[in-house]
Design a protein around this motif. Structure first.
Motif, PDB file in Angstrom:
ATOM      1  N   CYS A 190       0.829  -1.215   0.000  1.00 23.74           N
ATOM      2  CA  CYS A 190       0.000   0.000   0.000  1.00 23.74           C
ATOM      3  C   CYS A 190       0.860   1.260   0.000  1.00 23.74           C
ATOM      4  O   CYS A 190       0.532   2.248  -0.670  1.00 23.74           O
ATOM      5  N   SER A 191       1.957   1.229   0.747  1.00 26.35           N
ATOM      6  CA  SER A 191       2.834   2.406   0.787  1.00 26.35           C
ATOM      7  C   SER A 191       3.487   2.644  -0.576  1.00 26.35           C
ATOM      8  O   SER A 191       3.724   3.791  -0.971  1.00 26.35           O
ATOM      9  N   VAL A 192       3.758   1.559  -1.305  1.00 26.75           N
ATOM     10  CA  VAL A 192       4.344   1.695  -2.641  1.00 26.75           C
ATOM     11  C   VAL A 192       3.311   2.256  -3.613  1.00 26.75           C
ATOM     12  O   VAL A 192       3.662   2.998  -4.538  1.00 26.75           O
ATOM     13  N   PHE A 193       2.033   1.927  -3.410  1.00 30.96           N
ATOM     14  CA  PHE A 193       0.973   2.498  -4.230  1.00 30.96           C
ATOM     15  C   PHE A 193       1.047   4.024  -4.201  1.00 30.96           C
ATOM     16  O   PHE A 193       0.942   4.692  -5.234  1.00 30.96           O
ATOM     17  N   VAL A 194       1.215   4.561  -3.001  1.00 25.32           N
ATOM     18  CA  VAL A 194       1.267   6.011  -2.830  1.00 25.32           C
ATOM     19  C   VAL A 194       2.496   6.593  -3.539  1.00 25.32           C
ATOM     20  O   VAL A 194       2.409   7.586  -4.265  1.00 25.32           O
ATOM     21  N   THR A 195       3.661   5.962  -3.346  1.00 22.57           N
ATOM     22  CA  THR A 195       4.896   6.425  -3.990  1.00 22.57           C
ATOM     23  C   THR A 195       4.769   6.362  -5.509  1.00 22.57           C
ATOM     24  O   THR A 195       5.195   7.279  -6.219  1.00 22.57           O
ATOM     25  N   ALA A 196       4.189   5.272  -6.018  1.00 15.11           N
ATOM     26  CA  ALA A 196       4.016   5.113  -7.464  1.00 15.11           C
ATOM     27  C   ALA A 196       3.112   6.198  -8.035  1.00 15.11           C
ATOM     28  O   ALA A 196       3.394   6.765  -9.095  1.00 15.11           O
ATOM     29  N   ALA A 197       2.031   6.502  -7.313  1.00 15.29           N
ATOM     30  CA  ALA A 197       1.106   7.537  -7.779  1.00 15.29           C
ATOM     31  C   ALA A 197       1.806   8.887  -7.872  1.00 15.29           C
ATOM     32  O   ALA A 197       1.668   9.613  -8.869  1.00 15.29           O
ATOM     33  N   PHE A 198       2.585   9.229  -6.859  1.00 14.63           N
ATOM     34  CA  PHE A 198       3.279  10.516  -6.857  1.00 14.63           C
ATOM     35  C   PHE A 198       4.359  10.567  -7.936  1.00 14.63           C
ATOM     36  O   PHE A 198       4.670  11.634  -8.462  1.00 14.63           O
ATOM     37  N   SER A 199       4.954   9.418  -8.266  1.00 11.32           N
ATOM     38  CA  SER A 199       6.027   9.411  -9.267  1.00 11.32           C
ATOM     39  C   SER A 199       5.504   9.744 -10.657  1.00 11.32           C
ATOM     40  O   SER A 199       6.258  10.181 -11.521  1.00 11.32           O
ATOM     41  N   PHE A 200       4.199   9.533 -10.883  1.00  8.09           N
ATOM     42  CA  PHE A 200       3.601   9.843 -12.184  1.00  8.09           C
ATOM     43  C   PHE A 200       3.097  11.280 -12.266  1.00  8.09           C
ATOM     44  O   PHE A 200       2.508  11.679 -13.272  1.00  8.09           O
ATOM     45  N   GLY A 201       3.289  12.058 -11.199  1.00  9.84           N
ATOM     46  CA  GLY A 201       2.871  13.457 -11.217  1.00  9.84           C
ATOM     47  C   GLY A 201       3.529  14.215 -12.363  1.00  9.84           C
ATOM     48  O   GLY A 201       4.739  14.146 -12.544  1.00  9.84           O
ATOM     49  N   GLY A 202       2.754  14.936 -13.136  1.00 13.37           N
ATOM     50  CA  GLY A 202       3.272  15.663 -14.288  1.00 13.37           C
ATOM     51  C   GLY A 202       2.849  15.044 -15.607  1.00 13.37           C
ATOM     52  O   GLY A 202       2.935  15.676 -16.659  1.00 13.37           O
ATOM     53  N   THR A 203       2.384  13.785 -15.544  1.00 11.78           N
ATOM     54  CA  THR A 203       1.933  13.113 -16.766  1.00 11.78           C
ATOM     55  C   THR A 203       0.806  13.891 -17.441  1.00 11.78           C
ATOM     56  O   THR A 203       0.742  13.981 -18.674  1.00 11.78           O
ATOM     57  N   GLU A 204      -0.063  14.464 -16.611  1.00 14.80           N
ATOM     58  CA  GLU A 204      -1.227  15.183 -17.139  1.00 14.80           C
ATOM     59  C   GLU A 204      -0.863  16.510 -17.800  1.00 14.80           C
ATOM     60  O   GLU A 204      -1.709  17.166 -18.407  1.00 14.80           O
ATOM     61  N   MET A 205       0.411  16.913 -17.709  1.00 21.18           N
ATOM     62  CA  MET A 205       0.815  18.217 -18.229  1.00 21.18           C
ATOM     63  C   MET A 205       0.623  18.334 -19.748  1.00 21.18           C
ATOM     64  O   MET A 205       0.522  19.429 -20.291  1.00 21.18           O
ATOM     65  N   VAL A 206       0.565  17.193 -20.435  1.00 20.68           N
ATOM     66  CA  VAL A 206       0.314  17.224 -21.876  1.00 20.68           C
ATOM     67  C   VAL A 206      -1.016  17.919 -22.152  1.00 20.68           C
ATOM     68  O   VAL A 206      -1.170  18.612 -23.169  1.00 20.68           O
ATOM     69  N   GLY A 207      -1.991  17.758 -21.245  1.00 17.50           N
ATOM     70  CA  GLY A 207      -3.282  18.410 -21.425  1.00 17.50           C
ATOM     71  C   GLY A 207      -3.186  19.918 -21.391  1.00 17.50           C
ATOM     72  O   GLY A 207      -3.990  20.619 -22.025  1.00 17.50           O
ATOM     73  N   LEU A 208      -2.217  20.458 -20.641  1.00 13.03           N
ATOM     74  CA  LEU A 208      -2.034  21.906 -20.570  1.00 13.03           C
ATOM     75  C   LEU A 208      -1.489  22.478 -21.873  1.00 13.03           C
ATOM     76  O   LEU A 208      -1.641  23.665 -22.150  1.00 13.03           O
TER      77      LEU A 208
END
Length: 583
Positions: free
Chosen positions: A267-285
């Motif tokens: 579960c703790s790795v789930f959180v780390t993995a989610a944060f590591s993908f931060g910025g992926t959505e920037m293509v939408g900007l």
């Protein structure tokens, strides 16, 4: 002429500045530079279903839709820029360094399970975002989608939290860069490197969107090259091709084993993995600043799948195979330098020397890349909020070069906060600043999921279908439902880990450091409701505007073009059709 330029994806400002052949009075270089900071020249407004340009007759949502559709931002990003932004936008310290703490907490099995599941959610989220951004290449991206398809209060809360996330990130990354430099045991004061990095970021950001695109193209190319080289080297080491000729195989999967700390560790790795993908959505900007969004955005969106499979899952599999989760070197993985990077640990343990400096240089590039991207994300979000009337009007100032100048300067000036590196309180200050928007990426992804679901609902309710969309999500509306549920589970996992940390005691201080983002975004939502005295929870499907800002206003012509493209594609061979589906 303005209308013709709009069709070609250019602004009047671009022609005024760059095409001097059409005037006999050629301005000097200094005058051109000086004039570029003047207010953008208004172009012909796009059509909308409101039938009026008098904003006093429009609602807040209608005003936001119309203003974002007529943004003066420069459409200068090309296909190659978007390809590299999509591939490398979130390859940073989360992968190079943060994966070490994830391996220590969850083991190699937890690493693969968590990143695989989170990556599927990111893939489906990006598909929904692609559908929206290709149909509506407007200023603000997912921020304005939340305002238009869910509720203005949600758009307000998401926009300001996303702004805060990257606003704080610039000085943090500048400090991280100065720490990374210390790997080479330099005796120079860290503040000197902060000043150098800050000046570099300011220079790039003032070049405009094209400067950002070129910088990210170079940064991302280096990061992609480094990860690709690491994967090849790892395969050689696993097969016994290193200096020691030891066949590694899967020995670390057997001893110490695939999992550390059981279910809670995963579960703790789930959180780390989610944060590591931060910025992926920037293509939408980038949609509002892309020269041909219908052609280039779908390719960039599809690249996310390959990045996830190759650069994350494959490299993390290599790390889990080469580095045991019991390695003492992983203990310091919260620091930002090569000694804590599992990439370096894997190479050193394989008996290869000299490469740690190379990896550290890549980490430094990744840090500066995130700093550069943070100015882009913050300035465009601030500009969008100003266009929607959710931020002071002057912060939405756009100059003739198509730069949201006021928002860029605000972000760059706050970057000077990085000089707190000279203080012994820097870590505590940054921790709390980050906590304000610590869950922002997850909330942003959830807003994209709900926006896509609501858009499809409005489309169906108003008697329309996906045949009129330039790009249709390959995972459909069910993909957005899946991602929404997965993101909700990540929030629950984060709550559990924040309340009951692994091998630690419950602490109110640690809990709010991890979960302060939730009450902040709820307070932002409530503030807007009280400010506007508007208490509807969502916009009804029949009231959702699905036309303003559309890239192709003539739906019948668009349908005919899409039908012809599909017919041509059917005549191609299987391999070509497969390539077009995935790429």
């Amino acid at each position: 002429m303005d209308t013709e330029l709009k069709k070609e994806g250019q602004s009047v400002a671009d022609v005024d500045l760059g095409d001097s052949s059409q005037t006999s009075n050629k301005p000097g270089l200094w005058n051109s530079f000086k004039d570029s900071f003047k207010p953008a020249i208004a172009t012909e407004t796009l059509t909308s279903k409101f039938g009026t340009e008098d904003e006093s007759e429009l609602s807040d949502v209608q005003k936001a839709a119309l203003r974002s559709a007529n943004s003066q931002l420069s459409r200068s990003l090309k296909s190659r820029h978007l390809q590299m932004i999509a591939i490398g936008s979130s390859i940073g310290t989360g992968l190079f360094v943060g994966s070490g703490s994830a391996l220590h907490a969850g083991g190699p099995g937890g690493l693969i399970i968590a990143w695989t599941l989170i990556s599927t959610g990111i893939y489906t989220t990006m598909q929904g975002l692609g559908e929206l951004s290709v149909a509506f290449p407007v200023s603000g991206g997912f921020n304005i989608y939340a305002t238009r398809f869910i509720d203005p209060a949600v758009g307000f809360a998401i926009g300001w939290n996303y702004f805060m996330q990257f606003f704080v990130l610039l000085p943090l990354e500048l400090v991280a860069g100065s720490i990374t430099i210390k790997y080479w045991n330099t005796s120079i004061n860290s503040a000197v490197f902060v000043a150098i990095f800050w000046a570099g970021v300011v220079f790039i950001t003032l070049l405009g969107v094209k400067g950002y695109g070129e910088a990210e193209f170079i940064f991302s190319f280096i990061k992609v090259l480094a990860v690709s080289g690491f994967i090849i080297l790892s395969i050689v080491l696993i097969c016994g091709g290193g200096p020691s000729h030891e066949f590694v195989g899967g020995k670390f999967w057997r001893d110490p084993g695939p999992f550390a700390n059981g279910f809670k560790g995963v579960c703790s790795v789930f959180v780390t993995a989610a944060f590591s993908f931060g910025g992926t959505e920037m293509v939408g900007l980038t949609a509002a600043e892309t020269s041909n969004p219908r052609k280039t955005l779908p390719k960039a969106i599809k690249q996310v799948f390959w990045r996830i499979c190759l650069f994350y899952l494959v490299s993390l599999t290599m790390i889990g195979t080469l580095v045991p989760y019991t390695s003492k070197k992983l203990m310091g993985s919260s620091s930002v330098d090569a000694t804590a990077s599992p990439f370096v640990i894997a190479i050193v343990e394989g008996g290869i020397h000299g490469l740690p400096s190379v990896i550290n240089a890549v980490i430094l590039i990744a840090v500066l890349s995130v700093g550069n991207a943070s100015v882009y994300a913050t300035s465009r979000t601030c500009n969008s909020l100003a266009e929607q009337g959710m931020a002071p009007k002057w912060t939405g100032y756009v100059d003739r070069a198509g730069r949201p100048l006021a928002a860029i300067l605000i972000t760059d000036i706050f970057g000077l906060f990085a000089f707190i590196v000279a203080s012994d309180k820097q870590e505590e200050v940054f921790n709390w600043l980050l906590a304000l928007s610590g869950l922002s990426s997850i909330f942003t992804w959830m807003s994209i999921n709900v926006s896509h679901i609501r858009f499809r609902r409005a489309l169906r309710y108003q008697g329309r279908d996906t045949d009129e969309l330039p790009f249709v999500s390959q995972t459909g509306v069910w993909g957005s439902w899946y991602a929404l549920i997965l993101n909700t589970l990540v929030l629950i996992a984060q709550f559990w880990i924040a309340l009951f940390p692994i091998k630690g005691k419950p602490s109110a201080y640690d809990f709010f450091l991890s979960y302060l983002g939730l009450p902040v975004i709820l307070a932002s939502w409530l503030f807007y409701k009280m400010w506007k005295n508007q208490w509807k929870l969502f916009i009804r499907a029949e009231d959702i505007d699905i036309d303003t800002g559309r890239a192709n206003v003539d739906i019948d012509v668009l349908k005919q073009e899409l039908a012809e493209e599909r017919a041509n594609l059917k005549q191609k061979n299987f391999f070509y059709r497969s390539y077009k589906f995935w790429c």
